[in-house]
Design a protein around this motif. Structure first.
Motif, PDB file in Angstrom:
ATOM      1  N   UNK A  89      17.431 -21.654  53.620  1.00  0.00           N
ATOM      2  CA  UNK A  89      18.831 -21.372  53.872  1.00  0.00           C
ATOM      3  C   UNK A  89      19.118 -20.020  54.475  1.00  0.00           C
ATOM      4  N   UNK A  90      18.109 -19.176  54.609  1.00  0.00           N
ATOM      5  CA  UNK A  90      18.316 -17.840  55.173  1.00  0.00           C
ATOM      6  C   UNK A  90      17.792 -17.786  56.608  1.00  0.00           C
ATOM      7  N   UNK A  91      18.046 -16.667  57.271  1.00  0.00           N
ATOM      8  CA  UNK A  91      17.547 -16.483  58.631  1.00  0.00           C
ATOM      9  C   UNK A  91      16.031 -16.333  58.665  1.00  0.00           C
ATOM     10  N   UNK A  92      15.430 -16.031  57.515  1.00  0.00           N
ATOM     11  CA  UNK A  92      13.978 -15.835  57.445  1.00  0.00           C
ATOM     12  C   UNK A  92      13.247 -17.084  56.957  1.00  0.00           C
TER      13      UNK A  92
ATOM     14  N   UNK B 258      30.509 -21.947  39.934  1.00  0.00           N
ATOM     15  CA  UNK B 258      30.634 -22.119  41.380  1.00  0.00           C
ATOM     16  C   UNK B 258      29.232 -22.425  41.930  1.00  0.00           C
ATOM     17  N   UNK B 259      28.879 -23.703  42.032  1.00  0.00           N
ATOM     18  CA  UNK B 259      27.506 -24.032  42.462  1.00  0.00           C
ATOM     19  C   UNK B 259      27.303 -23.831  43.952  1.00  0.00           C
ATOM     20  N   UNK B 260      26.062 -23.557  44.285  1.00  0.00           N
ATOM     21  CA  UNK B 260      25.603 -23.443  45.666  1.00  0.00           C
ATOM     22  C   UNK B 260      24.552 -24.543  45.846  1.00  0.00           C
ATOM     23  N   UNK B 261      24.297 -25.044  47.059  1.00  0.00           N
ATOM     24  CA  UNK B 261      23.200 -26.013  47.211  1.00  0.00           C
ATOM     25  C   UNK B 261      21.906 -25.465  46.619  1.00  0.00           C
ATOM     26  N   UNK B 262      21.233 -26.308  45.844  1.00  0.00           N
ATOM     27  CA  UNK B 262      19.989 -25.878  45.215  1.00  0.00           C
ATOM     28  C   UNK B 262      18.850 -25.876  46.226  1.00  0.00           C
ATOM     29  N   UNK B 263      17.761 -25.219  45.855  1.00  0.00           N
ATOM     30  CA  UNK B 263      16.581 -25.220  46.719  1.00  0.00           C
ATOM     31  C   UNK B 263      16.034 -26.626  46.897  1.00  0.00           C
TER      32      UNK B 263
ATOM     33  N   UNK C  15      22.623 -18.481  47.433  1.00  0.00           N
ATOM     34  CA  UNK C  15      21.466 -18.923  48.184  1.00  0.00           C
ATOM     35  C   UNK C  15      20.763 -17.741  48.811  1.00  0.00           C
ATOM     36  N   UNK C  16      19.684 -18.025  49.522  1.00  0.00           N
ATOM     37  CA  UNK C  16      18.968 -16.942  50.206  1.00  0.00           C
ATOM     38  C   UNK C  16      19.817 -16.314  51.305  1.00  0.00           C
ATOM     39  N   UNK C  17      20.884 -17.041  51.731  1.00  0.00           N
ATOM     40  CA  UNK C  17      21.773 -16.480  52.748  1.00  0.00           C
ATOM     41  C   UNK C  17      22.800 -15.523  52.173  1.00  0.00           C
ATOM     42  N   UNK C  18      22.802 -15.359  50.852  1.00  0.00           N
ATOM     43  CA  UNK C  18      23.627 -14.344  50.216  1.00  0.00           C
ATOM     44  C   UNK C  18      25.122 -14.540  50.384  1.00  0.00           C
TER      45      UNK C  18
ATOM     46  N   UNK D 173      19.368 -10.719  43.382  1.00  0.00           N
ATOM     47  CA  UNK D 173      20.691 -11.308  43.569  1.00  0.00           C
ATOM     48  C   UNK D 173      21.757 -10.238  43.730  1.00  0.00           C
ATOM     49  N   UNK D 174      21.686  -9.204  42.908  1.00  0.00           N
ATOM     50  CA  UNK D 174      22.677  -8.120  43.003  1.00  0.00           C
ATOM     51  C   UNK D 174      22.613  -7.432  44.367  1.00  0.00           C
ATOM     52  N   UNK D 175      21.418  -7.324  44.917  1.00  0.00           N
ATOM     53  CA  UNK D 175      21.260  -6.663  46.226  1.00  0.00           C
ATOM     54  C   UNK D 175      21.881  -7.479  47.356  1.00  0.00           C
ATOM     55  N   UNK D 176      22.131  -8.768  47.140  1.00  0.00           N
ATOM     56  CA  UNK D 176      22.728  -9.604  48.178  1.00  0.00           C
ATOM     57  C   UNK D 176      24.237  -9.411  48.286  1.00  0.00           C
ATOM     58  N   UNK D 177      24.844  -8.742  47.322  1.00  0.00           N
ATOM     59  CA  UNK D 177      26.295  -8.564  47.321  1.00  0.00           C
ATOM     60  C   UNK D 177      26.688  -7.282  48.050  1.00  0.00           C
TER      61      UNK D 177
END
Length: 446
Positions: A185-188, A108-113, A16-19, A43-47
């Protein structure tokens, strides 16, 4: 499926956007244990680098053709593929499942947008239409526009909200309320809104979803469109070569479209049959074959205007133009019926259970259909429509040209026909004899 399944399952992790913070422990373990991490640059930058030490590989563009190559290059290694939200909802999971097989994946699913957006809006997910314009034309949205409907549009980037507003205005839905939900889903996370007919927002965050409360402007000149076949004739740009709405509705009924099926619309004219076939379900596909270039271009414009820009248009004369097309589930012939070999080619292309529907208004073509009806059965009907028109100070009926329609379902081969039937050659000969006149123009105008 074109690649051998890997010995070690490929982990497909939704982000998600919360990484990293939003991942489950199982998803984190899949990423920390991976030797190769494949995903988009964002996506790679979120790791986190410390925890995820595997080799990082960014997807090239276009993505889909690169899937088998990358899987082969890293065969034998522990691979984790990153996806946005739920990998199996308009995500990379589909391509990987097609390429490697579902048993080769650990998803491994995450909640979708969509889940996030519906939660913010208070919209029931099951009652919300979802349209994606990621890698697809914005024109796809037109098929989902109905008064009172709620639509979520998965955006392709920062420019998508403006493009969506423009389409809504063009299709007579200017009063629709638009809400853009960014970085869900993110702080922004942020949301802003406005009406389509007054939309003047500058470009925002590229990671966004657009929620549309559809409201149609009753003053618009754009015809109101229903959800069933038989759209108003005025919904189409045409030069007279158009299957009129009442005959069109009967024709679609005979063709009986079902989800996922493919139609050949031969003698496309204005494209109305193929377009309304595709409008019955998002997974329906169609190929329109039209020999006149101007009409072929018109079919493309009509398909975009009516929300099915994926309609494939082939410019050329049938039957030659049919070579190489994917096998159809149904075939409609609306023009050029007496062209030598056309009926035989259409019949041969159908698998058992496939449907063939043919419309004609001429005696010559009607004779061909009568002979095929005698040979193959099916339904042979005459469709006659009359419209009330002024007659001086009174009202009378104006009869349109009656349409003869033959519809038939191809049966399984008979035991005596298997392994060397000569029926095809006989049909070719009889068709050539009947085809004294070649109809190159669409002949079902009514």
């Amino acid at each position: 499926m074109s690649s051998a399944p890997p010995s070690t399952p490929v982990s497909v992790v939704g982000l998600g956007a919360d990484g990293w913070a939003g991942l489950t422990s199982a998803a984190r373990s899949a990423l920390t244990g991976a030797e190769v991490l494949i995903g988009g640059p964002r996506q790679l930058d979120l790791l986190p680098t410390a925890e995820c030490a595997g080799e990082r590989v960014a997807w090239p563009s276009p993505l889909r053709p690169a899937v088998p190559k990358l899987m082969a290059e890293h065969a034998g290694r522990r691979i984790a593929v990153l996806a946005s939200g739920d990998p199996m909802f308009y995500g990379i999971g589909r391509a990987l499942a097609q390429e490697l097989g579902p048993d080769a994946l650990r998803v491994h699913p995450h909640p979708s947008s969509v889940s996030y957006a519906c939660a913010r809006l208070g919209w029931p997910v099951e009652d919300t239409e979802v349209v994606t314009v990621v890698g697809r034309p914005v024109a796809r949205l037109a098929a989902a526009l109905y008064e009172g409907r709620r639509v979520l549009v998965l955006s392709a980037g920062a420019a998508s909200p403006g493009e969506i507003a423009a389409l809504l205005r063009e299709r007579g839905f200017g009063p629709s309320r638009m809400r853009v939900l960014e970085q869900l889903g993110s702080e922004r996370e942020d949301t802003y809104e406005g009406r389509a007919d007054g939309w003047d927002r500058a470009l925002g965050d590229p990671l966004n979803v657009v929620a549309v409360d559809c409201r149609r402007d009753p003053r618009t000149a754009v015809p109101r469109l229903g959800a069933t076949p038989g759209l108003p004739d005025g919904a189409y740009e045409h030069d007279g070569q158009l299957t009129k709405r009442h005959v069109r509705a009967a024709t679609l009924c005979a063709l009986a479209p079902a989800p996922g099926e493919l139609l050949w619309d031969i003698g496309g004219g204005s494209g109305s049959i193929g377009i309304e076939w595709m409008r019955t379900h998002p997974s329906c596909r169609a190929v329109a074959v039209e020999r006149v270039p101007e009409r072929a271009a018109r079919i493309t414009r009509n398909a975009a205007a009516l929300g099915v820009p994926g309609l494939r248009v082939v410019t050329g004369a049938a039957p030659a133009a049919l070579d190489g097309l994917p096998a159809p589930d149904a075939v409609f012939i609306g023009g050029g019926l007496t062209a030598p070999g056309l009926l035989d080619a259409a019949w041969a292309a159908l698998a058992p259970g496939g449907r063939l529907v043919v419309n004609t208004v001429t005696l010559e073509s009607e004779a061909v259909l009568a002979e095929r009806y005698r040979r193959h059965g099916g339904d042979l009907v005459k469709l006659a429509v009359a419209h009330a028109v002024p007659v001086g100070g009174f009202t009378g009926w104006r009869q349109a040209m009656p349409v003869t329609q033959w519809s038939v379902t191809k049966p399984p081969p008979r035991p005596e026909d298997v392994g060397g039937a000569t029926a095809g050659a006989t049909e070719n000969t009889e068709n050539a004899e009947n085809a004294a006149t070649t109809e190159n123009a669409k002949d079902q105008t009514t």
